[in-house]
Design a protein around this motif. Structure first.
Motif, PDB file in Angstrom:
ATOM      1  N   LEU A   8       0.827  -1.196   0.000  1.00 58.74           N
ATOM      2  CA  LEU A   8       0.000   0.000   0.000  1.00 58.74           C
ATOM      3  C   LEU A   8       0.867   1.254   0.000  1.00 58.74           C
ATOM      4  CD1 LEU A   8      -2.990   0.819   0.025  1.00 58.74           C
ATOM      5  CD2 LEU A   8      -2.828   0.987   2.508  1.00 58.74           C
ATOM      6  N   TYR A  10       0.952   4.879   0.588  1.00 63.20           N
ATOM      7  CA  TYR A  10       0.211   5.995   1.176  1.00 63.20           C
ATOM      8  C   TYR A  10       1.148   7.094   1.675  1.00 63.20           C
ATOM      9  CZ  TYR A  10       1.318   3.838   5.724  1.00 63.20           C
ATOM     10  OH  TYR A  10       1.965   3.309   6.819  1.00 63.20           O
ATOM     11  N   ASP A  34      -4.352   2.333  -4.860  1.00 64.83           N
ATOM     12  CA  ASP A  34      -5.702   2.022  -5.312  1.00 64.83           C
ATOM     13  C   ASP A  34      -6.385   1.027  -4.380  1.00 64.83           C
ATOM     14  OD1 ASP A  34      -7.778   2.089  -7.577  1.00 64.83           O
ATOM     15  OD2 ASP A  34      -7.388  -0.052  -7.347  1.00 64.83           O
ATOM     16  N   HIS A  35      -7.502   1.466  -3.778  1.00 64.40           N
ATOM     17  CA  HIS A  35      -8.147   0.612  -2.773  1.00 64.40           C
ATOM     18  C   HIS A  35      -8.797  -0.620  -3.389  1.00 64.40           C
ATOM     19  CE1 HIS A  35     -12.269   2.042  -3.681  1.00 64.40           C
ATOM     20  NE2 HIS A  35     -11.673   3.174  -3.944  1.00 64.40           N
ATOM     21  N   THR A  36      -9.216  -0.526  -4.651  1.00 64.90           N
ATOM     22  CA  THR A  36      -9.810  -1.691  -5.319  1.00 64.90           C
ATOM     23  C   THR A  36      -8.782  -2.796  -5.491  1.00 64.90           C
ATOM     24  OG1 THR A  36     -11.385  -0.276  -6.487  1.00 64.90           O
ATOM     25  CG2 THR A  36     -11.041  -2.491  -7.362  1.00 64.90           C
ATOM     26  N   GLU A  39      -7.874  -4.302  -2.092  1.00 61.15           N
ATOM     27  CA  GLU A  39      -8.874  -5.232  -1.568  1.00 61.15           C
ATOM     28  C   GLU A  39      -8.865  -6.555  -2.314  1.00 61.15           C
ATOM     29  OE1 GLU A  39     -12.830  -3.746  -0.977  1.00 61.15           O
ATOM     30  OE2 GLU A  39     -12.109  -1.786  -0.309  1.00 61.15           O
ATOM     31  N   ARG A  63      -7.879   5.796   2.071  1.00 63.79           N
ATOM     32  CA  ARG A  63      -8.912   4.885   2.575  1.00 63.79           C
ATOM     33  C   ARG A  63      -8.314   3.551   3.031  1.00 63.79           C
ATOM     34  NH1 ARG A  63     -13.281   5.173  -2.233  1.00 63.79           N
ATOM     35  NH2 ARG A  63     -14.180   3.447  -1.048  1.00 63.79           N
ATOM     36  N   GLY A  64      -7.061   3.611   3.454  1.00 60.89           N
ATOM     37  CA  GLY A  64      -6.372   2.388   3.846  1.00 60.89           C
ATOM     38  C   GLY A  64      -6.977   1.714   5.060  1.00 60.89           C
ATOM     39  N   THR A  67      -9.874  -0.228   3.882  1.00 55.81           N
ATOM     40  CA  THR A  67      -9.422  -1.390   3.111  1.00 55.81           C
ATOM     41  C   THR A  67      -8.963  -2.508   4.038  1.00 55.81           C
ATOM     42  OG1 THR A  67      -8.751   0.003   1.253  1.00 55.81           O
ATOM     43  CG2 THR A  67      -7.763  -2.191   1.385  1.00 55.81           C
TER      44      THR A  67
END
Length: 210
Positions: A8, A10, A34-36, A39, A63-64, A67
Motif C-alpha cells: 500500500l 500511502y 488504489d483501494h480496489t 482489496e 482509505r487504507g 481497506t
C-alpha cells in the motif's frame, strides 16, 4: 501461479525495498494506493516509517483503514510492518498527543522506556510455539528502527476465539511487542525487508500462507 500482493502506497517510505523483498519471496507485487486493487490482492502489506500521526493521516487519505477492515472482515491476509504495525492498534501517543489508530487490536503505542532510544539495529525476538511467521528461523536476529512500541498486551479472548500469537523483544530492560499473528492479520515491529536471510524467510513464510 504466484500469489498477488499489494504494497500500500500511502506516502510512507521504504516501499521499494519492501516490494523487492516480497518479489524475492515469490509474490507478484504491485505498489499502489488504489483501494480496489488493495482489496482484491491475495495479500496486502502495510509498511510505515516515521510518526504514528503522519502515517494515520496518509493511510486515511487513501482509505487504507477501510481497506484493512474490509479485508479482515473477509478473512483476507494483511501484514503490517514497523509503523504499519503500530497503526493497527487502538491509538498512539507521541509527545503527549494521542492519535486514533485502526483499532484492530486494543493497545497503546508509546515511547520505549529504555536508556537508549531509538532502538536501532539488530535484536533477537522471543516467538511463541506454533508461529507460522517464525517457522524455521528460531534464534535469528532482526533489524529494528523505532522509538515507540506497544509495551502492554491486553487483548482478551473468549473460548471460541483463538488467542493471538504474540512475539516479544527486550531493549534496554524494556519489553515490547515485536510481532503478532492473529488469523489473517499479522505484523512485525522490525523490518523483515532489511533483516537479511531471517527476514527473507519470514516473508516467504507469510507469502506461502496466501
Amino acid at each position: 501461479m504466484s500469489s498477488t500482493v499489494v504494497v500500500l502506497d500511502y506516502g510512507s517510505g521504504n516501499l521499494r525495498s519492501a516490494v523487492r523483498a516480497l518479489e524475492r519471496a515469490g509474490a507478484q507485487v504491485e505498489l499502489t494506493a488504489d483501494h480496489t486493487a488493495a482489496e482484491a490482492a491475495d495479500g496486502l502489506v502495510v509498511p510505515g516509517v516515521g510518526a504514528f500521526a503522519a502515517c494515520m493521516t496518509g493511510l486515511t487519505a487513501v482509505r487504507g483503514h477501510r481497506t484493512i477492515g474490509r479485508r479482515l472482515a473477509g478473512g483476507r491476509p494483511v501484514l503490517g510492518i514497523c509503523v504499519g504495525m503500530q497503526v493497527l492498534f487502538e491509538r498512539g501517543v507521541e509527545h503527549g498527543v494521542e492519535t486514533e489508530g485502526c483499532d484492530e487490536w486494543p493497545g497503546v503505542v508509546e515511547r520505549l522506556q529504555a536508556p537508549v532510544v531509538p532502538h536501532m539495529g539488530w535484536n533477537t525476538v522471543s516467538a511463541p510455539g506454533g508461529s507460522t511467521l517464525f517457522d524455521g528461523i528460531a534464534g535469528e536476529r532482526f533489524y529494528f528502527v523505532h522509538s515507540y512500541a506497544v509495551r502492554d498486551w491486553t487483548l482478551q479472548t473468549n473460548n471460541r476465539t483463538r488467542a493471538p500469537l504474540v512475539t516479544w523483544t527486550e531493549h534496554g530492560g524494556d519489553r515490547f511487542v515485536s510481532a503478532v499473528e492473529n488469523g489473517p492479520l499479522c505484523a512485525t515491529q522490525f523490518h523483515p525487508e532489511k533483516s537479511g536471510d531471517a527476514g527473507a524467510q519470514l516473508l516467504r513464510n507469510w507469502v506461502q500462507t496466501l
